[in-house]
Motif scaffolding. Structure first.
Motif, PDB file in Angstrom:
ATOM      1  N   PHE A 225      73.937 130.089  59.250  1.00 32.35           N
ATOM      2  CA  PHE A 225      72.943 129.118  59.706  1.00 32.35           C
ATOM      3  C   PHE A 225      73.260 128.741  61.153  1.00 32.35           C
ATOM      4  O   PHE A 225      74.328 128.178  61.423  1.00 32.35           O
ATOM      5  N   LEU A 235      72.312 119.199  58.131  1.00 30.40           N
ATOM      6  CA  LEU A 235      72.133 120.486  57.456  1.00 30.40           C
ATOM      7  C   LEU A 235      72.952 120.534  56.168  1.00 30.40           C
ATOM      8  O   LEU A 235      72.483 121.006  55.121  1.00 30.40           O
ATOM      9  N   TYR A 238      71.213 118.474  53.612  1.00 30.19           N
ATOM     10  CA  TYR A 238      69.982 119.172  53.212  1.00 30.19           C
ATOM     11  C   TYR A 238      70.284 120.278  52.186  1.00 30.19           C
ATOM     12  O   TYR A 238      69.615 120.406  51.157  1.00 30.19           O
ATOM     13  N   LEU A 239      71.328 121.070  52.464  1.00 27.88           N
ATOM     14  CA  LEU A 239      71.672 122.180  51.555  1.00 27.88           C
ATOM     15  C   LEU A 239      72.235 121.660  50.232  1.00 27.88           C
ATOM     16  O   LEU A 239      71.951 122.214  49.171  1.00 27.88           O
ATOM     17  N   ASN A 242      69.272 120.575  48.206  1.00 25.99           N
ATOM     18  CA  ASN A 242      68.247 121.556  47.844  1.00 25.99           C
ATOM     19  C   ASN A 242      68.753 122.904  47.347  1.00 25.99           C
ATOM     20  O   ASN A 242      68.032 123.616  46.661  1.00 25.99           O
ATOM     21  N   THR A 243      69.971 123.272  47.709  1.00 27.87           N
ATOM     22  CA  THR A 243      70.401 124.656  47.462  1.00 27.87           C
ATOM     23  C   THR A 243      71.745 124.779  46.756  1.00 27.87           C
ATOM     24  O   THR A 243      71.869 125.476  45.758  1.00 27.87           O
ATOM     25  N   TYR A 346      78.600 129.713  53.006  1.00 30.09           N
ATOM     26  CA  TYR A 346      77.634 129.210  53.993  1.00 30.09           C
ATOM     27  C   TYR A 346      78.392 128.917  55.287  1.00 30.09           C
ATOM     28  O   TYR A 346      79.398 128.202  55.274  1.00 30.09           O
ATOM     29  N   GLU A 373      65.288 129.402  57.442  1.00 31.36           N
ATOM     30  CA  GLU A 373      64.381 128.534  56.690  1.00 31.36           C
ATOM     31  C   GLU A 373      65.052 127.193  56.427  1.00 31.36           C
ATOM     32  O   GLU A 373      65.416 126.872  55.307  1.00 31.36           O
ATOM     33  N   HIS A 374      65.287 126.451  57.495  1.00 34.54           N
ATOM     34  CA  HIS A 374      65.846 125.101  57.333  1.00 34.54           C
ATOM     35  C   HIS A 374      65.384 124.248  58.508  1.00 34.54           C
ATOM     36  O   HIS A 374      64.984 124.772  59.544  1.00 34.54           O
TER      37      HIS A 374
END
Length: 412
Positions: A225, A235, A238-239, A242-243, A346, A373-374
């Protein structure tokens, strides 16, 4: 190949069977016969390849016939030197597990905790000692241990030991042991300083290269990323929302960086703890224990604190800061995707870290897929980030802009 093919006795084989290990790993297959043949050995192997058993099993085998020899007091015959307390504790645990059906006694000594209980354990007599360099020399200085009967000296994680500044201590420890001894050196990488050390203290060593430093874990999905340094926290959050799920190990370069990230994640309701060099031994062990038993699912660490830590079922590694040494990247991501499990790594790369990514690509001989895609994507053309003090001009003092020069009325 089976463990019984390695000429290990029944009591050791019984202890191995109880751990449900069927066959030796490549590093064990290659190293154990050489150690049993009393050769000096240099083994290059990453954490997670089974290297602890590669020296623990043959040492137990070689000492097995002498286990009852010293009824009047055991003599210290095997010494394992390890750079960090966590790693020393894990090595000692391996000796306890594999030596379960023998009368061989092992113990571990390390700094950051009271020296008196360690002195008491040594007084009772041990066959095998696992130690960090500083505490070992302290105990020797206080005449609490005798290294005159050492038959096998193991230097584990030699590259990290030298990175941490233990080179003089290691040489001193080697000199305190008898001249006629077997030396085993294990290292994840073989930089020049490790090669130089090996050349001076090993005698005609055999070499085992179990995992080339450029090999990355086969079961690890790698994702890259590109993100502005100031947006890495966002970030990460966010991850996580969501991920990323499960047990997560996050690497940061500094203790201050760890503290900031830990505070932010806790304030957002995440179960998180950290380990770094400034924490007491009790705090570090407590954080690890909580991570292993599931009380927390996120652990933040520096490379030094995390080196050698064996964590099963690790779902993801986050390289919050990209390491400036390429081999460190390989080492970090190899903590997930172990023992047949899969994992994801990551990596958050800011503009000034792009050269590190280029070096990593060269080492691993592949390109890490970029995820764009972030919400915090960095401009791919950005070469560096300019840090300015708020309210301060980016121009040098006294410099006039072109516009002001044009508008100025000249008297001439």
């Amino acid at each position: 190949m089976q463990f019984k093919d390695l000429q290990l006795n029944k009591s050791i084989l019984k202890a191995i069977a109880e751990q449900n290990y069927d066959a030796p790993t490549p590093v064990q297959q290659q190293t154990i016969p050489l150690v049993l043949a009393k050769k000096d050995v240099i083994t290059t192997a990453q954490t997670g390849t089974g290297k602890t058993a590669a020296f623990a099993l043959p040492i137990l085998q070689m000492l097995f016939n002498k286990q009852d020899a010293g009824k009047k007091g055991k003599k210290l015959r095997a010494l394992i030197v390890s750079p960090t307390r966590e790693l020393a504790l894990q090595i000692q645990e391996s000796f306890k597990v594999y030596g379960k059906y023998s009368n061989l006694k092992s113990t571990v000594v390390y700094g950051g905790t009271s020296i008196e209980p360690q002195k008491d354990l040594l007084k009772k007599g041990v066959d095998i000692l696992v130690a960090t360099p500083g505490r070992l020399l302290d105990l020797h200085k206080q005449d609490c241990l005798n290294l005159d009967y050492i038959e096998t000296l193991v230097l584990d994680e030699a590259d990290l030991m030298l990175d941490m500044g233990f080179i003089d201590d290691v040489r001193k420890i080697e000199r305190l042991c008898p001249q006629e001894k077997q030396v085993l050196l294990f290292s994840a990488t073989m930089p020049n300083k490790v090669v130089n050390l090996a050349n001076t203290i090993l005698n005609e060593p055999e070499t085992v290269n179990a995992t080339p430093s450029s090999s990355t874990a086969q079961n690890v999905q790698q994702l890259l990323f590109y993100v502005h340094k100031q947006h890495k926290m966002e970030l990460c959050l966010y991850l996580l929302r969501n991920t990323i799920e499960g047990n997560i190990l996050i690497f940061r370069r500094t203790k201050m960086g760890i503290a900031k990230l830990e505070k932010m994640l806790k304030s957002n309701g995440y179960k998180v703890n950290s380990i770094h060099g400034d924490k007491t031994q009790d705090d570090r062990e407590d954080a690890l224990e909580k991570f292993k038993d599931g009380s927390i699912n996120i652990l933040i660490a520096t490379d030094v604190a995390a080196r050698g830590i064996d964590i099963n079922n690790l779902d993801a590694v986050i390289n919050f800061d990209i390491p400036n040494i390429s081999e460190t990247y390989v080492h970090r991501i190899g903590r997930t995707g172990r023992a047949g499990n899969s994992g994801v790594a990551y990596s958050f790369c800011s503009a000034d870290e792009k050269p590190y990514i280029a070096d990593i690509h060269k080492l691993i001989n592949t390109t890490i897929p970029v995820m764009d895609e972030h919400p915090y994507v960095l401009d791919p053309k950005a070469k560096k980030e300019v840090h300015r003090t708020p309210g301060k001009s980016k121009h040098r003092p006294g410099r006039k802009s072109e516009a002001s020069k044009k508008n100025k009325k000249r008297w001439y």
